[in-house]
Design a protein around this motif. Structure first.
Motif, PDB file in Angstrom:
ATOM      1  N   SER A  30       0.807  -1.218   0.000  1.00 37.43           N
ATOM      2  CA  SER A  30       0.000   0.000   0.000  1.00 37.43           C
ATOM      3  C   SER A  30       0.843   1.272   0.000  1.00 37.43           C
ATOM      4  O   SER A  30       0.303   2.366  -0.117  1.00 37.43           O
ATOM      5  N   ASN A  31       2.145   1.166   0.100  1.00 38.41           N
ATOM      6  CA  ASN A  31       3.024   2.331   0.009  1.00 38.41           C
ATOM      7  C   ASN A  31       3.307   2.744  -1.431  1.00 38.41           C
ATOM      8  O   ASN A  31       3.930   3.785  -1.657  1.00 38.41           O
ATOM      9  N   TYR A  32       2.820   1.951  -2.385  1.00 40.26           N
ATOM     10  CA  TYR A  32       3.208   2.138  -3.776  1.00 40.26           C
ATOM     11  C   TYR A  32       2.025   2.495  -4.658  1.00 40.26           C
ATOM     12  O   TYR A  32       0.995   1.797  -4.656  1.00 40.26           O
ATOM     13  N   ALA A  33       2.193   3.576  -5.429  1.00 40.13           N
ATOM     14  CA  ALA A  33       1.300   3.815  -6.540  1.00 40.13           C
ATOM     15  C   ALA A  33       1.676   2.841  -7.647  1.00 40.13           C
ATOM     16  O   ALA A  33       2.861   2.519  -7.821  1.00 40.13           O
ATOM     17  N   SER A  52      -3.896   4.869  -7.533  1.00 39.85           N
ATOM     18  CA  SER A  52      -3.270   5.419  -6.340  1.00 39.85           C
ATOM     19  C   SER A  52      -3.038   4.345  -5.284  1.00 39.85           C
ATOM     20  O   SER A  52      -3.531   3.222  -5.401  1.00 39.85           O
ATOM     21  N   ARG A  53      -2.339   4.710  -4.257  1.00 40.73           N
ATOM     22  CA  ARG A  53      -2.084   3.780  -3.154  1.00 40.73           C
ATOM     23  C   ARG A  53      -3.383   3.278  -2.539  1.00 40.73           C
ATOM     24  O   ARG A  53      -3.505   2.105  -2.184  1.00 40.73           O
ATOM     25  N   SER A  54      -4.340   4.158  -2.403  1.00 33.21           N
ATOM     26  CA  SER A  54      -5.619   3.791  -1.778  1.00 33.21           C
ATOM     27  C   SER A  54      -6.492   2.951  -2.698  1.00 33.21           C
ATOM     28  O   SER A  54      -7.357   2.214  -2.229  1.00 33.21           O
ATOM     29  N   ASN A  74      -4.867  -4.399  -1.750  1.00 32.69           N
ATOM     30  CA  ASN A  74      -3.658  -4.184  -0.946  1.00 32.69           C
ATOM     31  C   ASN A  74      -3.387  -5.343   0.003  1.00 32.69           C
ATOM     32  O   ASN A  74      -2.238  -5.616   0.337  1.00 32.69           O
ATOM     33  N   ALA A  98       5.737  -0.002 -10.192  1.00 32.48           N
ATOM     34  CA  ALA A  98       5.452   0.469  -8.836  1.00 32.48           C
ATOM     35  C   ALA A  98       6.329   1.665  -8.503  1.00 32.48           C
ATOM     36  O   ALA A  98       7.512   1.711  -8.864  1.00 32.48           O
ATOM     37  N   PRO A 100       7.024   4.246  -5.024  1.00 30.39           N
ATOM     38  CA  PRO A 100       6.696   4.637  -3.651  1.00 30.39           C
ATOM     39  C   PRO A 100       6.418   6.133  -3.570  1.00 30.39           C
ATOM     40  O   PRO A 100       7.283   6.947  -3.901  1.00 30.39           O
ATOM     41  N   PHE A 104      -1.424   9.320  -0.453  1.00 32.44           N
ATOM     42  CA  PHE A 104      -2.291   8.155  -0.583  1.00 32.44           C
ATOM     43  C   PHE A 104      -3.187   8.235  -1.825  1.00 32.44           C
ATOM     44  O   PHE A 104      -3.640   7.205  -2.319  1.00 32.44           O
TER      45      PHE A 104
END
Length: 127
Positions: A30-33, A52-54, A74, A98, A100, A104
């Protein structure tokens, strides 16, 4: 270090669908787009879409908008590219990537910004 492995490519007729998966080996996915890119023979690699990460924010190239959908899980460290209404011009090797990012909600469009790449999976659409 992040390892990305794409799967799900193959041969499909025009108008058909394929679902590509990208599995990430990373401590905190979840730290990565995440993004998807493709490269057709004799052409440069191009942006397809990003998430996005979210997972709540996505962005697509005009050429695939309305036909392709990106999603992510995630908990499973996986990003999905659902491709519908495929056209022969979608034929390419598809790569996930990916990056970082601290935000979010940020999507990353620039290929140069991505730090990690998978090996790619071939998608061939016959007419």
């Amino acid at each position: 270090q992040v390892q990305l492995v794409e799967s799900g490519g193959g041969l499909v007729q025009a108008g058909g669908s394929l679902r590509l998966s990208c599995a990430a080996s990373v401590r905190t996915f979840s730290n990565y787009a995440m993004g998807w890119f493709r490269q057709a023979p004799g052409k440069e690699r191009e942006f397809v879409g990003a998430i996005s990460r979210s997972g709540y924010t996505t962005y697509y190239a005009d050429s695939v908008k309305g036909r392709f959908t990106i999603s992510r899980d995630n908990a499973k460290s996986t990003v999905i590219l659902q491709m519908n209404s495929l056209k022969p011009e979608d034929t390419a090797v598809y790569y996930c990537a990916a990056d970082p990012v601290p935000d979010f909600a940020q999507v990353v469009i620039s290929m140069r910004q991505y730090d990690y790449w998978g090996q790619g999976t071939q998608v061939t659409v016959s007419s």
